[in-house]
Design a protein around this motif. Sequence first.
Motif, PDB file in Angstrom:
ATOM      1  N   THR A 157      -8.015  45.711 -18.685  1.00  0.00           N
ATOM      2  CA  THR A 157      -7.354  46.644 -17.776  1.00  0.00           C
ATOM      3  C   THR A 157      -5.927  46.174 -17.538  1.00  0.00           C
ATOM      4  O   THR A 157      -5.656  44.976 -17.489  1.00  0.00           O
ATOM      5  CB  THR A 157      -8.077  46.702 -16.409  1.00  0.00           C
TER       6      THR A 157
ATOM      7  N   TYR B  51      -2.721  46.862 -14.847  1.00  0.00           N
ATOM      8  CA  TYR B  51      -2.274  47.484 -13.599  1.00  0.00           C
ATOM      9  C   TYR B  51      -0.743  47.485 -13.582  1.00  0.00           C
ATOM     10  O   TYR B  51      -0.120  46.434 -13.725  1.00  0.00           O
ATOM     11  CB  TYR B  51      -2.786  46.718 -12.388  1.00  0.00           C
TER      12      TYR B  51
ATOM     13  N   PRO C 104      -8.247  44.639  -6.905  1.00  0.00           N
ATOM     14  CA  PRO C 104      -7.085  45.333  -7.475  1.00  0.00           C
ATOM     15  C   PRO C 104      -6.274  46.094  -6.425  1.00  0.00           C
ATOM     16  O   PRO C 104      -5.067  46.277  -6.597  1.00  0.00           O
ATOM     17  CB  PRO C 104      -7.718  46.283  -8.490  1.00  0.00           C
TER      18      PRO C 104
END
Length: 363
Positions: A5, A7, A64
């Motif tokens: 992932t 961000y 997150p």
Amino acid sequence: MEATTTYELSLVKEYVSRWGMKEAVRELIQNALDSASPFVYEFITEDHESFGLRLNSEFTTLSPQTLLLGATSKADDKDAIGYFGEGYKIALLVLTRMGYEVGVLNGDRLWKPRFRFNRRFGCEVLVIDETQLPNKVNNGLTFQVEGLSKDDVAEVVASCLRMQDDIGAIKQTTMGDILLDRPKELYVGGLFICKTDMEFGYNVKPEHLRLERDRQTVSGWELAALTCNMWYETKDYSRIADLIAQECPDLEYAKYDSPDMVKEACYQHFREKDPGAVIAKTDTELKALVKQGMTVYAGGGGYYTAVSSSRSYRAENHAVHRVEQPHEALTLWLSANRKAMRGSAIESFRKVLIEEKSPNWKA
């Protein structure tokens, strides 16, 4: 390992351009100090000229969501140093921009910061690549910074009292510690904030002194009130009196008021210095007392306030009378007796005694 992932943060590469390594690492230290875990750190020697820093918070991980600007779990925590929701994100940005190798072991995941060009906005922004670790190698949360020099390490250690072996003599209070051997240094929660005009150093508990947004400045009046109250709490009255007499900036707020014990200590200090003196605040008061033949101490600020308002000094019943000038006395006499006088007598009295003669008389 490829990132599972990524961000993207709304932080441009040039954000807080004046920050350097010291400011950035301080934010990571602050994050560790604010956590519920014991403060654990380690410097690792990579070679003779390069070092690494590990900051571990055993019972903490980051979601997150905390990557969002302004998101913080510390906003209502009175014991936390940081509460704006920016700290560790900006630290990762600055350290990455400066070329340090940075990583965050976040439970069973690894976060690595880097910059990526955003076509929509036409600039580089900070992104965090998240990788799933094959085995949970970290207990809690660990910030890792690689590539520190010896000077970098020295700066980091100087920024945090918890990393220093000897901080010198202290006086403990419920609001924090007075650092007797660290003049002008201000720490909050063990973290260096700035140099001050105070004579002594202070390590204040976060709930007693809120920092400005840059966490490098504080309100001057708030600090002055706090240091004064910290000294009062020590009950070291003899030393407090001496500091007030010296007009020590740490006790500047004594000019507004002080506890009775402090007032009495200042009175004793005054009497030991000038056994037969009276205290005066203004030049007018001073001159009036000197004309009466009194030994006068000309003081002001906290010392005057404390001595003059102490019970012992007031019990001495000092009569401070302004010396009345002759023409003033005659004017008052005329005002009280003019009804019993003829007009010509009033006029002569005013002209000869008040207007012409008495202004030249000596009091």
